[in-house]
Write a protein that holds these residues in place. Sequence first.
Motif, short mmCIF file in Angstrom:
data_model
loop_
_atom_site.label_atom_id
_atom_site.label_comp_id
_atom_site.label_asym_id
_atom_site.label_seq_id
_atom_site.Cartn_x
_atom_site.Cartn_y
_atom_site.Cartn_z
N TRP A 22 0.99 -1.30 -0.10
CA TRP A 22 0.12 0.00 -0.09
C TRP A 22 0.74 1.11 0.57
CZ3 TRP A 22 1.23 -2.47 4.71
CH2 TRP A 22 1.62 -2.01 5.02
N THR A 23 0.52 2.01 -0.68
CA THR A 23 1.11 3.74 -0.60
C THR A 23 -0.42 4.67 -0.83
OG1 THR A 23 2.70 5.00 -1.22
CG2 THR A 23 1.38 4.23 -3.48
N HIS A 28 -5.01 9.92 -2.83
CA HIS A 28 -5.59 8.99 -3.49
C HIS A 28 -4.75 7.94 -2.85
CE1 HIS A 28 -2.27 9.38 -6.53
NE2 HIS A 28 -2.59 8.32 -6.28
N VAL A 29 -5.34 6.63 -3.04
CA VAL A 29 -4.47 5.51 -2.06
C VAL A 29 -4.31 4.87 -2.68
CG1 VAL A 29 -4.06 3.70 0.30
CG2 VAL A 29 -5.43 6.19 -0.33
N HIS A 30 -3.35 3.58 -2.87
CA HIS A 30 -3.63 2.62 -3.81
C HIS A 30 -2.88 1.31 -2.84
CE1 HIS A 30 -2.14 4.51 -7.85
NE2 HIS A 30 -1.77 5.37 -7.19
N VAL A 31 -3.37 0.49 -2.33
CA VAL A 31 -4.00 -1.08 -1.80
C VAL A 31 -4.01 -2.24 -2.48
CG1 VAL A 31 -4.63 -2.26 0.26
CG2 VAL A 31 -5.11 0.92 -0.29
N LEU A 32 -3.14 -3.33 -2.40
CA LEU A 32 -3.01 -4.54 -2.90
C LEU A 32 -3.42 -5.41 -1.88
CD1 LEU A 32 -2.28 -6.35 -5.33
CD2 LEU A 32 -0.01 -6.56 -4.66
N ILE A 33 -4.45 -6.76 -1.86
CA ILE A 33 -5.07 -6.87 -1.04
C ILE A 33 -5.80 -8.48 -1.57
CG2 ILE A 33 -5.87 -5.21 0.84
CD1 ILE A 33 -8.22 -6.48 0.31
N ASN A 78 -1.28 -13.04 -12.81
CA ASN A 78 -0.11 -13.56 -12.30
C ASN A 78 0.66 -13.69 -11.91
OD1 ASN A 78 1.51 -12.66 -14.55
ND2 ASN A 78 0.39 -13.38 -16.16
N GLU A 79 1.78 -14.28 -11.66
CA GLU A 79 2.82 -14.01 -10.69
C GLU A 79 3.39 -12.28 -11.33
OE1 GLU A 79 4.85 -13.96 -7.07
OE2 GLU A 79 3.07 -15.82 -7.51
N ARG A 80 3.77 -12.43 -12.39
CA ARG A 80 5.09 -11.52 -12.86
C ARG A 80 3.95 -10.11 -12.80
NH1 ARG A 80 5.59 -9.94 -19.31
NH2 ARG A 80 7.12 -8.37 -19.12
N HIS A 81 2.28 -10.27 -12.69
CA HIS A 81 1.72 -9.00 -12.91
C HIS A 81 1.88 -8.70 -11.44
CE1 HIS A 81 -2.84 -7.61 -13.04
NE2 HIS A 81 -1.67 -6.25 -13.09
N LEU A 82 1.52 -9.77 -10.42
CA LEU A 82 1.44 -9.16 -8.84
C LEU A 82 2.70 -8.20 -8.45
CD1 LEU A 82 0.58 -9.84 -5.66
CD2 LEU A 82 1.66 -12.05 -5.95
N ALA A 87 5.73 -3.63 -6.85
CA ALA A 87 6.97 -2.55 -7.32
C ALA A 87 6.50 -1.11 -8.20
CB ALA A 87 7.34 -3.15 -8.41
N TYR A 88 5.04 -1.13 -8.62
CA TYR A 88 4.76 -0.14 -8.49
C TYR A 88 3.82 0.59 -7.73
CZ TYR A 88 1.52 3.75 -10.40
OH TYR A 88 0.61 4.78 -10.88
#
Length: 89
Positions: A22-23, A28-33, A78-82, A87-88
């Motif tokens: 997360w950032t 705005h907020v970016h979150v990966l869950i 997929n794993e590459r997209h994850l 990283a982004y």
Amino acid sequence: IAEIVEQTLLHFDGQRYRLLAWTIMPNHVHVLIESLDSNSLGVIISSWKRFSARAANRFLGRSGSFWQDDYWDTYIRNERHLESTIAYI
């Protein structure tokens, strides 16, 4: 406000979802869950927005809308997209 948002994201980490990255930006907020059990993304985000908006408005001494009504989501393919998403963020 960033601290309020961060504490909101961390509150149910490991229970309703697993917070991967997360950032918190100025507007705005970016979150990966990874959602856990049957917790839907919409319900999770609605909970974050509701709680953090009340706390932020209280802190700022204001009322009314704090977040935009909707959110933007992406399915991780997929794993590459994850890896590139982490990283982004």
